[in-house]
Design a protein around this motif. Structure first.
Motif, short mmCIF file in Angstrom:
data_model
loop_
_atom_site.label_atom_id
_atom_site.label_comp_id
_atom_site.label_asym_id
_atom_site.label_seq_id
_atom_site.Cartn_x
_atom_site.Cartn_y
_atom_site.Cartn_z
N UNK A 56 72.69 -14.75 118.08
CA UNK A 56 71.73 -13.84 117.44
C UNK A 56 72.30 -12.43 117.33
N UNK A 57 73.10 -12.02 118.33
CA UNK A 57 73.62 -10.65 118.33
C UNK A 57 74.94 -10.48 117.60
N UNK A 58 75.78 -11.54 117.59
CA UNK A 58 77.15 -11.32 117.11
C UNK A 58 77.56 -12.17 115.92
N UNK A 59 76.83 -13.27 115.66
CA UNK A 59 77.18 -14.15 114.53
C UNK A 59 76.60 -13.54 113.26
N UNK A 60 76.93 -14.09 112.10
CA UNK A 60 76.33 -13.62 110.85
C UNK A 60 74.81 -13.77 110.94
N UNK A 61 74.07 -12.96 110.17
CA UNK A 61 72.61 -12.96 110.26
C UNK A 61 72.02 -14.33 109.88
N UNK A 62 71.12 -14.86 110.71
CA UNK A 62 70.43 -16.12 110.40
C UNK A 62 68.96 -15.78 110.18
N UNK A 63 68.39 -16.21 109.04
CA UNK A 63 67.00 -15.82 108.79
C UNK A 63 66.02 -16.92 109.22
N UNK A 64 66.35 -17.59 110.34
CA UNK A 64 65.42 -18.57 110.92
C UNK A 64 65.66 -18.59 112.42
#
Ligand SMILES: Cc1cc2nc3c(=O)[nH]c(=O)nc-3n(C[C@H](O)[C@H](O)[C@H](O)COP(=O)(O)OP(=O)(O)OC[C@H]3O[C@@H](n4cnc5c(N)ncnc54)[C@H](O)[C@@H]3O)c2cc1C
Length: 385
Positions: A248-256
């Motif tokens: 959640x903090x470092x990966x590409x943004x996930x919108x779910x």
């Protein structure tokens, strides 16, 4: 084709497809596999190892008569593919722009292998040697004789080696490779999301390596995180709950929202066999070449090897085997080298933090998004159309 006899070593996706296409034409097949092939549970969790199958690969699996046997609730078609550099414009490929149903399909490697094996088990002209390895090979231009680890011997006109990246057959034949290590690893994370099945796959490029999302059937997905070995080793040591927080903090943004179900890591190595054949033995799939998986082309290239060799064996059966194998090498080696090299350039350019390279990279992505016909050509090439 009756009375022709061939040995296939390795019953992974490439070996099993080769064996089935040839067995369907009446050729007697001896299939040697080092592990027992245990079919996955019908309703088990999603396997970590999944692949994106191109339209051409789907066509080959249809030709072999197994595509329709893949369980629909484990198969995910995707219509859109998006790629971008962190903080810049997105380049989107859409199947509607070229008038087709899907850009590709994501499925678990083990399920594809299982339906191929199911079909092979129904062929009376296929003999299985499971839990077996080759100990010795006597290889001439006219025929090949293998001795298995239980001393059983098999003789045939051709040995098709599909025993993967560390091919023991390639080593027994003393065929050299060119190889290098990308000094990167690839973390695969299977997730269960709180949203319905997605129809998009995407990849964000970063200086540390790409971050990608592959949709899986229903509300599942696969995250692919490239990073240096130290970082991946740290990620592997985390619990699933801790890993979720880092994602959640470092990966590409996930919108779910999501839960981590499974995780694992794979080193990235490029290998290319210096020769694709020797005497009456020929290399296919990862035994001949491995490629950076960032564009999901590995098994698709392996399937193209299968298509090429099977076509030559069936359509030019009057040619001496040595000429036929030379033709196979002429057709497949440059094509695989081109794809390997293109992926490497793409990978290096995507990771470079040099100012001018970044500027060109962003401009190219922006121009590509507006390029219409050129973009569609690239899309069709990647799909093998
Ligand atoms: C992280 C990652 C992600 C990937 N994602 C994609 C993707 O999205 N799309 C894509 O197209 N490709 C992808 N690939 C590549 C793809 O997984 C491989 O190209 C493909 O699995 C190769 O298939 P194969 O049958 O040639 O080899 P393998 O799958 O390695 O199969 C080899 C078989 O031979 C058997 N074997 C091994 N040694 C012996 C022996 N001595 N005797 C008998 N049998 C033996 C093994 O047990 C196995 O069954 C990815 C690869 C990685 C590492």
């Amino acid at each position: 084709m009756q009375h022709r006899e061939m040995i296939v070593i390795g019953g992974g996706m490439v070996g099993a497809l080769s064996a089935l296409l040839l067995a369907n034409q009446g050729i007697i097949i001896h299939l040697v596999e080092k592990t027992p092939c245990i079919p996955p549970l019908a309703s088990g969790a999603f396997d970590l190892r999944v692949s994106a199958f191109s339209a051409q690969s789907k066509h080959l699996l249809e030709l072999a008569g197994v595509w329709q046997s893949l369980p629909q609730n484990r198969l995910c078609a995707y219509q859109r593919l998006q790629t971008w550099e962190k903080g810049s414009q997105k380049l989107t490929f859409d199947s509607q722009e070229i008038g087709i149903d899907a850009l590709g399909y994501i499925a678990e490697n083990s399920r594809v292998q299982a339906v191929l094996w199911q079909a092979l088990k129904k062929c009376p002209n296929v003999t299985f040697y499971e839990n077996r390895e080759v100990k010795r090979i006597i290889n001439t231009d006219k025929s090949v004789l293998v001795c298995l680890d239980n001393e059983q011997q098999i003789e045939a006109e051709l040995l098709i080696a599909c025993d993967g990246a560390n091919s023991a057959i390639r080593q027994l034949l003393d065929i050299g490779i060119t190889a290098w290590d990308y000094r990167q690893e690839c973390m695969l994370v299977t997730i269960k999301t709180d949203c319905p099945q997605q129809n998009i796959t995407w990849q964000e490029f970063r200086e540390t390596g790409p971050c990608a999302f592959l949709p899986l059937a229903q509300n599942n997905g696969s995250l692919v995180w490239y990073h240096n070995p130290q970082k991946i080793s740290h990620l592997k040591s985390l619990s699933n709950a801790q890993l979720k927080e880092v994602i959640k903090n470092e990966f590409a943004h996930l919108d779910f929202d999501f839960e981590v179900v499974d995780k694992g890591a794979f080193p990235l190595t490029r290998r290319h066999a210096q020769s694709y054949f020797k005497g009456s033995c020929v290399l296919l799939g990862d035994a001949a070449h491995t490629i950076n998986p960032l564009a999901g082309q590995g098994v698709n290239l392996g399937f193209k090897d299968v298509e090429c060799l099977v076509d030559l064996l069936l359509e030019c059966s009057d040619l001496p085997m040595q000429i036929l194998l030379k033709r196979y090498q002429w057709q497949r080696k440059p094509a695989n080298l081109l794809m390997q090299s293109a992926m490497d350039v793409f990978y290096k350019v995507s990771k470079s933090d040099l100012g001018p390279v970044r500027l060109i990279r962003r401009s190219v992505l922006g121009l590509a998004q507006k390029s219409g016909p050129l973009k569609n050509k690239v899309m069709k090439y990647a799909m093998g159309l």
